[in-house]
Design a protein around this motif. Structure first.
Motif, short mmCIF file in Angstrom:
data_model
loop_
_atom_site.label_atom_id
_atom_site.label_comp_id
_atom_site.label_asym_id
_atom_site.label_seq_id
_atom_site.Cartn_x
_atom_site.Cartn_y
_atom_site.Cartn_z
N GLU A 40 33.04 -90.29 -88.33
CA GLU A 40 31.66 -89.89 -88.63
C GLU A 40 30.66 -90.80 -87.92
OE1 GLU A 40 31.62 -90.11 -92.88
OE2 GLU A 40 33.01 -88.42 -93.08
N ASN A 41 30.92 -92.10 -87.91
CA ASN A 41 30.01 -93.04 -87.24
C ASN A 41 29.98 -92.82 -85.74
OD1 ASN A 41 29.24 -94.24 -89.65
ND2 ASN A 41 30.69 -95.92 -89.48
N ILE A 42 31.12 -92.51 -85.13
CA ILE A 42 31.17 -92.22 -83.69
C ILE A 42 30.32 -90.99 -83.39
CG2 ILE A 42 32.62 -91.41 -81.79
CD1 ILE A 42 34.90 -93.13 -83.05
N GLN A 43 30.55 -89.92 -84.13
CA GLN A 43 29.83 -88.67 -83.89
C GLN A 43 28.33 -88.85 -84.12
OE1 GLN A 43 32.22 -86.15 -86.45
NE2 GLN A 43 33.40 -85.40 -84.69
N ARG A 44 27.97 -89.58 -85.16
CA ARG A 44 26.55 -89.82 -85.44
C ARG A 44 25.91 -90.66 -84.33
NH1 ARG A 44 27.08 -92.38 -89.90
NH2 ARG A 44 27.45 -90.53 -91.11
N SER A 45 26.64 -91.67 -83.85
CA SER A 45 26.06 -92.52 -82.79
C SER A 45 25.85 -91.73 -81.51
CB SER A 45 26.94 -93.75 -82.53
OG SER A 45 28.12 -93.41 -81.83
N MET A 46 26.71 -90.75 -81.24
CA MET A 46 26.54 -89.91 -80.05
C MET A 46 25.31 -89.01 -80.19
SD MET A 46 30.56 -89.01 -79.47
CE MET A 46 30.52 -88.32 -77.82
N VAL A 47 25.17 -88.38 -81.34
CA VAL A 47 24.05 -87.47 -81.58
C VAL A 47 22.72 -88.23 -81.56
CG1 VAL A 47 22.97 -85.97 -83.33
CG2 VAL A 47 25.41 -85.77 -82.83
N ASN A 48 22.73 -89.47 -82.08
CA ASN A 48 21.49 -90.26 -82.16
C ASN A 48 21.25 -91.14 -80.94
OD1 ASN A 48 20.95 -89.22 -84.70
ND2 ASN A 48 22.08 -90.83 -85.74
N SER A 49 22.11 -91.05 -79.93
CA SER A 49 21.94 -91.86 -78.73
C SER A 49 20.64 -91.47 -78.02
CB SER A 49 23.13 -91.66 -77.79
OG SER A 49 23.10 -92.58 -76.74
N PRO A 50 19.87 -92.45 -77.55
CA PRO A 50 18.58 -92.11 -76.93
C PRO A 50 18.74 -91.32 -75.63
CG PRO A 50 19.07 -94.46 -76.69
CD PRO A 50 20.14 -93.88 -77.57
N ALA A 51 17.85 -90.37 -75.45
CA ALA A 51 17.83 -89.53 -74.24
C ALA A 51 17.04 -90.27 -73.16
CB ALA A 51 17.21 -88.17 -74.55
N THR A 52 17.68 -91.30 -72.61
CA THR A 52 16.98 -92.16 -71.64
C THR A 52 17.66 -92.18 -70.28
OG1 THR A 52 18.21 -94.03 -72.55
CG2 THR A 52 15.99 -93.68 -73.40
N GLY A 53 18.62 -91.29 -70.06
CA GLY A 53 19.35 -91.26 -68.81
C GLY A 53 18.87 -90.15 -67.89
N ASN A 54 19.74 -89.77 -66.98
CA ASN A 54 19.42 -88.71 -66.01
C ASN A 54 19.35 -87.34 -66.68
OD1 ASN A 54 19.43 -90.58 -63.91
ND2 ASN A 54 21.62 -90.31 -63.56
N THR A 55 18.57 -86.44 -66.05
CA THR A 55 18.46 -85.07 -66.52
C THR A 55 19.32 -84.17 -65.63
OG1 THR A 55 16.20 -85.47 -67.28
CG2 THR A 55 16.85 -83.17 -66.96
N TYR A 56 20.11 -83.31 -66.28
CA TYR A 56 21.02 -82.40 -65.56
C TYR A 56 20.76 -80.98 -66.02
CZ TYR A 56 23.67 -86.73 -64.95
OH TYR A 56 24.06 -88.01 -64.63
N THR A 57 21.05 -80.05 -65.14
CA THR A 57 21.04 -78.64 -65.54
C THR A 57 22.46 -78.13 -65.40
OG1 THR A 57 20.46 -77.95 -63.29
CG2 THR A 57 18.65 -78.19 -64.88
#
Length: 163
Positions: A40-57
């Motif tokens: 649960e902590n792994i999945q939550r940390s992924m979902v809450n990870s900041p969107a500060t990287g590259n943008t992809y389509t």
């Protein structure tokens, strides 16, 4: 001459074995709880990870936009395949060692977590690992037999292995 033979029967060995078996069952249950919390902590940390990287389509028509996490942060879900692949495995006993944990079958997990991409999500030091470690360490497993309570502290949570 007469003699008296005295035989003493003790159930201490069977009682000790019962206590040990009960303790092992409690530890297995606790380790399974820790593994589920880690997932649960792994999945939550992924979902809450900041969107500060590259943008992809992506997508069939390149109509889906994804903003990745930046280096040092857990990977942000794009398709959700990695996040959904994180599964706890049942605690098991091998000799005196009882262990449990989480696993993923995704090929790129190692590259993200420990490899060149540096997106820690499962390894020692990751947000999820440290949260789980704080929850798990120092807790005691408690066994009640009648009015008697036996408490035994758990040993420290150890690192994550990739197999």
């Amino acid at each position: 001459m007469s003699s008296v033979k005295v035989t003493v029967f003790s159930s201490i060995d069977s009682t000790t074995e019962q206590v040990e078996n009960l303790y092992i069952q409690k530890v297995l249950t606790y380790i399974n709880k820790v593994s589920n919390t880690f997932q649960e902590n792994i999945q939550r940390s992924m979902v809450n990870s900041p969107a500060t990287g590259n943008t992809y389509t992506s997508g069939v028509n390149e109509n889906i936009t994804h903003i990745a996490s930046s280096e040092g942060n857990p990977p942000r879900p794009d398709t959700g395949n990695l996040k959904n692949s994180i599964m706890p495995f049942r605690a098991r006993r091998v000799g005196d060692v009882i262990s449990g944990g989480v696993d993923t079958e995704m090929e790129y997990a190692y590259s993200l977590d420990k490899g060149r991409l540096n997106r820690p999500f499962m390894r020692e030091g990751s947000i999820a690992f440290e949260q789980t470690k704080r929850m798990a360490n120092g807790r005691a497993v408690e066994i009640r037999i009648g009015n008697t309570v036996i408490r035994k502290r758990m040993k420290k949570i150890s690192g994550v292995e990739f197999g």
